[in-house]
Write a protein that holds these residues in place. Structure first.
Motif, PDB file in Angstrom:
ATOM      1  N   PHE A  98      -0.340 -15.313   8.860  1.00 10.92           N
ATOM      2  CA  PHE A  98      -1.660 -15.820   9.222  1.00 10.92           C
ATOM      3  C   PHE A  98      -2.555 -16.114   8.014  1.00 10.92           C
ATOM      4  CE2 PHE A  98      -0.116 -13.712  12.985  1.00 10.92           C
ATOM      5  CZ  PHE A  98      -0.518 -14.548  14.014  1.00 10.92           C
ATOM      6  N   ILE A  99      -2.867 -15.119   7.204  1.00  8.18           N
ATOM      7  CA  ILE A  99      -3.953 -15.305   6.227  1.00  8.18           C
ATOM      8  C   ILE A  99      -3.488 -15.284   4.777  1.00  8.18           C
ATOM      9  CG2 ILE A  99      -5.677 -14.364   7.817  1.00  8.18           C
ATOM     10  CD1 ILE A  99      -5.591 -11.749   6.290  1.00  8.18           C
ATOM     11  N   GLY A 100      -2.259 -14.910   4.502  1.00  4.60           N
ATOM     12  CA  GLY A 100      -1.785 -14.855   3.126  1.00  4.60           C
ATOM     13  C   GLY A 100      -2.164 -13.548   2.443  1.00  4.60           C
ATOM     14  N   ALA A 101      -1.415 -13.202   1.408  1.00  2.00           N
ATOM     15  CA  ALA A 101      -1.618 -11.917   0.727  1.00  2.00           C
ATOM     16  C   ALA A 101      -2.960 -11.861   0.005  1.00  2.00           C
ATOM     17  CB  ALA A 101      -0.473 -11.664  -0.248  1.00  2.00           C
ATOM     18  N   ARG A 102      -3.369 -12.983  -0.625  1.00  2.00           N
ATOM     19  CA  ARG A 102      -4.593 -12.950  -1.437  1.00  2.00           C
ATOM     20  C   ARG A 102      -5.808 -12.627  -0.579  1.00  2.00           C
ATOM     21  NH1 ARG A 102      -4.133 -17.685  -3.630  1.00  2.00           N
ATOM     22  NH2 ARG A 102      -5.765 -18.803  -2.492  1.00  2.00           N
ATOM     23  N   ARG A 103      -5.919 -13.280   0.559  1.00  2.00           N
ATOM     24  CA  ARG A 103      -7.057 -13.018   1.446  1.00  2.00           C
ATOM     25  C   ARG A 103      -6.933 -11.640   2.104  1.00  2.00           C
ATOM     26  NH1 ARG A 103      -7.918 -17.735   5.539  1.00  2.00           N
ATOM     27  NH2 ARG A 103      -8.003 -18.821   3.526  1.00  2.00           N
ATOM     28  N   ALA A 104      -5.708 -11.224   2.412  1.00  2.00           N
ATOM     29  CA  ALA A 104      -5.503  -9.919   3.049  1.00  2.00           C
ATOM     30  C   ALA A 104      -5.978  -8.787   2.146  1.00  2.00           C
ATOM     31  CB  ALA A 104      -4.031  -9.731   3.403  1.00  2.00           C
ATOM     32  N   VAL A 105      -5.717  -8.912   0.838  1.00  2.00           N
ATOM     33  CA  VAL A 105      -6.143  -7.875  -0.099  1.00  2.00           C
ATOM     34  C   VAL A 105      -7.665  -7.753  -0.116  1.00  2.00           C
ATOM     35  CG1 VAL A 105      -6.265  -7.284  -2.558  1.00  2.00           C
ATOM     36  CG2 VAL A 105      -4.082  -7.969  -1.547  1.00  2.00           C
ATOM     37  N   PHE A 106      -8.352  -8.893  -0.154  1.00  2.00           N
ATOM     38  CA  PHE A 106      -9.817  -8.849  -0.211  1.00  2.00           C
ATOM     39  C   PHE A 106     -10.404  -8.285   1.083  1.00  2.00           C
ATOM     40  CE2 PHE A 106     -14.115 -10.577   0.164  1.00  2.00           C
ATOM     41  CZ  PHE A 106     -14.640 -10.187  -1.058  1.00  2.00           C
ATOM     42  N   ILE A 107      -9.934  -8.773   2.219  1.00  2.00           N
ATOM     43  CA  ILE A 107     -10.454  -8.284   3.502  1.00  2.00           C
ATOM     44  C   ILE A 107     -10.151  -6.793   3.657  1.00  2.00           C
ATOM     45  CG2 ILE A 107     -10.236  -8.463   6.009  1.00  2.00           C
ATOM     46  CD1 ILE A 107      -9.635 -11.454   5.611  1.00  2.00           C
ATOM     47  N   GLY A 108      -8.933  -6.386   3.292  1.00  2.00           N
ATOM     48  CA  GLY A 108      -8.579  -4.979   3.367  1.00  2.00           C
ATOM     49  C   GLY A 108      -9.491  -4.120   2.516  1.00  2.00           C
ATOM     50  N   GLY A 109      -9.807  -4.599   1.299  1.00  2.00           N
ATOM     51  CA  GLY A 109     -10.702  -3.839   0.429  1.00  2.00           C
ATOM     52  C   GLY A 109     -12.090  -3.688   1.010  1.00  2.00           C
ATOM     53  N   VAL A 110     -12.602  -4.748   1.637  1.00  2.00           N
ATOM     54  CA  VAL A 110     -13.931  -4.678   2.274  1.00  2.00           C
ATOM     55  C   VAL A 110     -13.931  -3.645   3.406  1.00  2.00           C
ATOM     56  CG1 VAL A 110     -15.599  -5.964   3.662  1.00  2.00           C
ATOM     57  CG2 VAL A 110     -14.557  -7.040   1.653  1.00  2.00           C
ATOM     58  N   SER A 245       2.549 -23.148  17.069  1.00  2.00           N
ATOM     59  CA  SER A 245       1.379 -22.282  16.936  1.00  2.00           C
ATOM     60  C   SER A 245       1.746 -21.049  16.123  1.00  2.00           C
ATOM     61  CB  SER A 245       0.871 -21.875  18.320  1.00  2.00           C
ATOM     62  OG  SER A 245       1.866 -21.120  19.004  1.00  2.00           O
ATOM     63  N   ARG A 246       0.738 -20.369  15.688  1.00  2.00           N
ATOM     64  CA  ARG A 246       0.956 -19.104  14.978  1.00  2.00           C
ATOM     65  C   ARG A 246       1.612 -18.094  15.928  1.00  2.00           C
ATOM     66  NH1 ARG A 246       0.269 -20.047   9.495  1.00  2.00           N
ATOM     67  NH2 ARG A 246      -1.696 -21.152   9.117  1.00  2.00           N
ATOM     68  N   PRO A 247       2.357 -17.133  15.392  1.00  2.02           N
ATOM     69  CA  PRO A 247       3.074 -16.172  16.257  1.00  2.02           C
ATOM     70  C   PRO A 247       2.170 -15.076  16.811  1.00  2.02           C
ATOM     71  CG  PRO A 247       3.520 -15.683  13.955  1.00  2.02           C
ATOM     72  CD  PRO A 247       2.703 -16.948  13.964  1.00  2.02           C
ATOM     73  N   TRP A 248       1.222 -15.497  17.644  1.00  5.23           N
ATOM     74  CA  TRP A 248       0.276 -14.525  18.213  1.00  5.23           C
ATOM     75  C   TRP A 248       0.989 -13.506  19.102  1.00  5.23           C
ATOM     76  CZ3 TRP A 248      -4.326 -14.363  16.092  1.00  5.23           C
ATOM     77  CH2 TRP A 248      -4.847 -15.525  15.504  1.00  5.23           C
ATOM     78  N   GLY A 249       2.010 -13.953  19.812  1.00  6.00           N
ATOM     79  CA  GLY A 249       2.735 -13.028  20.678  1.00  6.00           C
ATOM     80  C   GLY A 249       3.412 -11.925  19.882  1.00  6.00           C
ATOM     81  N   ARG A 250       4.072 -12.299  18.789  1.00  2.00           N
ATOM     82  CA  ARG A 250       4.731 -11.292  17.960  1.00  2.00           C
ATOM     83  C   ARG A 250       3.711 -10.378  17.294  1.00  2.00           C
ATOM     84  NH1 ARG A 250       8.393 -13.598  13.692  1.00  2.00           N
ATOM     85  NH2 ARG A 250       7.152 -15.499  13.877  1.00  2.00           N
TER      86      ARG A 250
END
Length: 507
Positions: A98-110, A245-250
């Protein structure tokens, strides 16, 4: 440190910055410097809060704590640390799809920082909310920042392993500094006197420690944001496939499975049979795959043997923040050469031993070359040393009948456990990647993190039996676990030849 911070990278598709980029730490890409300090501050926040957690929960309300009994506090501690590692599977899935590692790290830190600052408020509701936020944020940040480190290098870049070693030092630097700062704010008489002089309630000093953990994560986010251009070429969000579509079900399935497993393990607080059923299921799975005809199945059986061993290892090792923390607080003379220090400072000792011993073990394995022990033997040695660490604490427990004991006992405990960690943890992730069938690599990495998650929960269950009032009972607490892990060690040594056959020539 735990396997959430691998010293060996997972094979991933890379987007190398440039083989000529040597402007970072030690001649590495500049992005490594950014990730080094981001991870250092994230680990500062995690270990800074963890050093205080069970002490705060078990401290009487009149002394600013929550007044929980040891069993209840250890159960909460185990569920929290389990959730941190279990949610890395969900966090990795979100980044990959969905969002990629770079964005995931920032959101996770927040989210992590928000959790720590939430715990700075003095109420039970904010305490639990903060734990949930830190667990969710760490699950999102932790697997993806390691992925980004690997993405800085091409598969043939000889600096790759050294880059992860530097990254690992950042982890341990943060874990070393954190308890010293948060512990001072939470426990020291000096800081409490300062709060009183400012007209503030000194009983709320614990929340200053939690807030300091949030400040650490915020500093990591500032570094990450200001130097974001160094990482612009890695960690991209995956492109959506045309017409798909993105794998929302999974995603829903992974999220539900994670929540279901957390709930099931939480039930073990009341129904210990859940733990025994889990062990029985693991043994059945090992035997099922071991006697199937194809090699991939046999290697999965070997992976599950290592899973079982790692789970037992972390069940002892991760009591550092629970039963050992209580032992240090209640039964140890926390002073050296006349200098008294907060009991939470003991949470820094493992990192000191790691920094000292990691280069020695790296040199030893290189020196031994093809004569070095196989992976099953290294895992068995890891179990042996954690068993010895608790055996070492049996006479220490008996000595508490005469009063508080010397710090040398805890120094010895942490030394033995770190030797065990050097045998098992660095080799674990590497072994998983070598054994995993290519189509199942993601699943196998999830299994490795799951071993740490379940081991952390089991550590909380075991720590719930810690009793500091009776020296004989305390000695029994350590000796039962030492014997149990000792038996597991003997069994694993006996199975080495069989496990090597299952591995099919992989060392």
């Amino acid at each position: 440190m735990t396997p959430s911070s691998p010293s060996n990278p997972v094979p991933i598709e890379t987007e190398p910055e440039s083989p000529l980029d040597t402007r970072g730490i030690g001649g590495h890409p500049r992005g490594l410097t950014t990730l080094f300090f981001t991870e250092m501050w994230e680990r500062f926040s995690y270990y800074g809060m963890r050093a205080l957690l069970i002490l705060f929960m078990t401290r009487a309300a009149a002394d600013g704590g929550l007044g929980f009994d040891t069993k209840h506090a250890a159960a909460i501690y185990g569920t929290y640390t389990m959730s941190v590692y279990l949610l890395t599977i969900l966090g990795g899935f979100i980044a990959d799809n969905f969002i990629g590692a770079r964005r995931a790290v920032f959101i996770g830190g927040v989210v992590i920082a928000s959790g720590h600052f939430t715990m700075a408020f003095n109420s039970l509701g904010t305490f639990y909310t903060g734990l949930v936020l830190v667990a969710l944020g760490t699950g999102l940040l932790k697997p993806n920042i390691s992925t980004m480190v690997g993405s800085l290098y091409s598969p043939t870049d000889e600096r790759r392993d050294a880059g992860f070693s530097i990254f690992y030092m950042g982890i341990n630097l943060g874990a070393f500094l954190a308890p010293l700062i948060t512990g001072f704010l939470a426990q020291s008489a000096t800081w409490k006197e300062r709060l009183a002089a400012w007209g503030m309630n000194p009983l709320h000093s614990w929340h200053w420690g939690f807030a300091a953990a949030g400040v650490g994560m915020t500093l990591g986010l500032i570094v990450y944001f200001l130097q974001r251009e160094r990482l612009a070429h890695v960690g991209h969000a995956p492109a959506a496939e045309p017409g798909q579509s993105r794998p929302w079900g999974r995603l829903a399935m992974v999220a539900l499975a994670s929540c279901a497993l957390i709930a099931a393990m939480k039930a073990s607080d009341k129904y210990p049979a859940v733990v025994y059923a889990l062990f029985a299921l693991q043994i059945v799975a090992i035997l099922f795959f071991a006697f199937r005809p194809n090699q991939d199945s046999k290697r999965l059986a070997a992976i599950l043997v290592f899973f079982f061993a790692a789970e037992i290892f972390w069940a002892i090792f991760e009591q550092t923040g629970s039963s050992i923390s209580l032992f240090a607080d209640r039964l140890t003379r926390n002073e050296i050469l006349g200098w008294s220090f907060p009991s939470s400072y003991w949470q820094s000792v493992n990192s000191v031993w790691v920094i000292i011993l990691a280069p020695i073990f790296a040199w030893l394995w290189i020196k031994l070359g093809h004569q070095q022990p196989s992976s099953p033997v290294k895992f068995a040695l890891g179990l042996l040393f954690v068993a010895l660490s608790f055996a070492w604490m049996v006479p220490a427990a008996k000595l508490t009948a005469e009063g508080k004991i010397s710090p040398i006992w805890l120094l010895g405990l942490f030394f033995l456990q770190t030797v065990g960690e050097m045998c098992l943890s660095p080799v674990g992730l590497s072994t998983m990647t070598k054994l995993a069938p290519p189509r199942l690599l993601g699943l196998v990495m999830g299994i490795w993190f799951l071993a740490a998650a379940l081991g952390n929960k089991l550590a909380g269950v075991l720590a719930g039996e810690f009793k500091s009032e009776n020296a004989a009972e305390l000695a029994g607490f350590f000796s039962r676990q030492a014997v149990g892990v000792g038996v597991a060690t003997v069994i694993l040594f006996a199975l080495v030849v069989w496990v090597k056959r299952l591995m099919g020539g992989v060392r």
